[in-house]
Design a protein around this motif. Structure first.
Motif, mmCIF file in Angstrom:
data_model
loop_
_atom_site.group_PDB
_atom_site.id
_atom_site.type_symbol
_atom_site.label_atom_id
_atom_site.label_comp_id
_atom_site.label_asym_id
_atom_site.label_seq_id
_atom_site.Cartn_x
_atom_site.Cartn_y
_atom_site.Cartn_z
ATOM 1 N N PRO A 208 33.091 41.629 50.662
ATOM 2 C CA PRO A 208 33.421 42.639 49.649
ATOM 3 C C PRO A 208 34.319 42.095 48.522
ATOM 4 C CG PRO A 208 33.587 43.598 51.831
ATOM 5 C CD PRO A 208 33.396 42.114 52.022
ATOM 6 N N ILE A 209 35.214 41.174 48.848
ATOM 7 C CA ILE A 209 36.065 40.563 47.811
ATOM 8 C C ILE A 209 35.196 39.706 46.892
ATOM 9 C CG2 ILE A 209 37.903 38.867 47.395
ATOM 10 C CD1 ILE A 209 39.179 39.859 50.049
ATOM 11 N N ALA A 210 34.362 38.851 47.473
ATOM 12 C CA ALA A 210 33.546 37.927 46.683
ATOM 13 C C ALA A 210 32.513 38.653 45.825
ATOM 14 C CB ALA A 210 32.861 36.922 47.604
ATOM 15 N N LYS A 211 31.998 39.762 46.300
ATOM 16 C CA LYS A 211 30.984 40.498 45.539
ATOM 17 C C LYS A 211 31.547 41.093 44.246
ATOM 18 C CE LYS A 211 27.207 41.728 48.436
ATOM 19 N NZ LYS A 211 26.398 42.835 48.921
ATOM 20 N N LYS A 212 32.859 41.081 44.081
ATOM 21 C CA LYS A 212 33.493 41.592 42.864
ATOM 22 C C LYS A 212 33.624 40.523 41.777
ATOM 23 C CE LYS A 212 36.154 45.075 45.330
ATOM 24 N NZ LYS A 212 37.490 45.499 45.773
ATOM 25 N N ILE A 213 33.232 39.275 42.071
ATOM 26 C CA ILE A 213 33.356 38.210 41.076
ATOM 27 C C ILE A 213 32.462 38.542 39.882
ATOM 28 C CG2 ILE A 213 32.980 35.753 40.589
ATOM 29 C CD1 ILE A 213 33.484 35.226 43.592
ATOM 30 N N PRO A 214 33.041 38.595 38.674
ATOM 31 C CA PRO A 214 32.228 38.903 37.493
ATOM 32 C C PRO A 214 31.129 37.863 37.280
ATOM 33 C CG PRO A 214 34.573 39.053 36.988
ATOM 34 C CD PRO A 214 34.460 38.434 38.360
ATOM 35 N N GLY A 215 29.946 38.336 36.927
ATOM 36 C CA GLY A 215 28.824 37.454 36.646
ATOM 37 C C GLY A 215 27.979 37.115 37.859
ATOM 38 N N SER B 124 38.372 34.285 36.884
ATOM 39 C CA SER B 124 38.859 35.671 36.806
ATOM 40 C C SER B 124 39.786 35.970 37.985
ATOM 41 C CB SER B 124 37.676 36.641 36.839
ATOM 42 O OG SER B 124 37.089 36.644 38.133
ATOM 43 N N ALA B 125 40.486 37.085 37.896
ATOM 44 C CA ALA B 125 41.365 37.513 38.996
ATOM 45 C C ALA B 125 40.555 37.710 40.277
ATOM 46 C CB ALA B 125 42.089 38.807 38.620
ATOM 47 N N GLU B 126 39.353 38.262 40.152
ATOM 48 C CA GLU B 126 38.505 38.489 41.330
ATOM 49 C C GLU B 126 38.044 37.168 41.937
ATOM 50 O OE1 GLU B 126 37.970 41.995 38.507
ATOM 51 O OE2 GLU B 126 38.095 39.824 38.310
ATOM 52 N N GLY B 127 37.691 36.216 41.091
ATOM 53 C CA GLY B 127 37.267 34.906 41.570
ATOM 54 C C GLY B 127 38.396 34.156 42.247
ATOM 55 N N LYS B 128 39.581 34.240 41.668
ATOM 56 C CA LYS B 128 40.748 33.584 42.273
ATOM 57 C C LYS B 128 41.091 34.230 43.612
ATOM 58 C CE LYS B 128 42.623 32.028 37.893
ATOM 59 N NZ LYS B 128 43.633 32.205 36.867
ATOM 60 N N ALA B 129 40.942 35.548 43.707
ATOM 61 C CA ALA B 129 41.207 36.244 44.970
ATOM 62 C C ALA B 129 40.210 35.806 46.041
ATOM 63 C CB ALA B 129 41.146 37.758 44.764
ATOM 64 N N ALA B 130 38.941 35.664 45.673
ATOM 65 C CA ALA B 130 37.926 35.228 46.639
ATOM 66 C C ALA B 130 38.208 33.808 47.108
ATOM 67 C CB ALA B 130 36.536 35.323 46.013
#
Length: 102
Positions: free
Chosen positions: A27-34, A74-80
């Motif tokens: 679920p975290i990784a699926k938020k990565i933009p693009g 992105s913040a989402e990518g760094k979180a993943a």
């Protein structure tokens, strides 16, 4: 199309890995933009000679390498990316590449 392939080596506890990976990390990784598509291996990861040292292979699809860089920047990518340390006790290898049809 660009691909990110993450090869997760066999963890200390495969059941704990699977639970965390599918319930928390995906679920975290699926938020990565693009991110266009997200696939994971099913069943054992093997080689032509037999078993491999990998537990799971994830393939993430993006439009191009610039989209990969933007997504992981992105913040989402760094979180993943940071989350991987929480469950990948066997380690992980990541490769990035663009593809073309031949």
């Amino acid at each position: 199309m660009a691909h990110v392939v993450v090869m997760y080596k066999t963890p200390k506890d495969t059941a704990a890995f699977d639970k965390y990976y599918f319930e928390t990390h995906v679920p975290i990784a699926k938020k990565i933009p693009g991110l266009r598509k997200y696939e994971v291996s099913r069943g054992p990861v093997a080689t032509p000679a037999g078993p491999s040292g990998f537990h799971l292979i994830a393939t993430l699809y993006f439009d191009n390498l610039a989209a990969v860089q933007a997504g992981f920047g992105s913040a989402e990518g760094k979180a993943a990316a940071a989350d991987v340390q929480k469950f990948a006790t066997g380690g992980a290898d990541m490769i990035l590449f663009d593809t073309r049809e031949v």
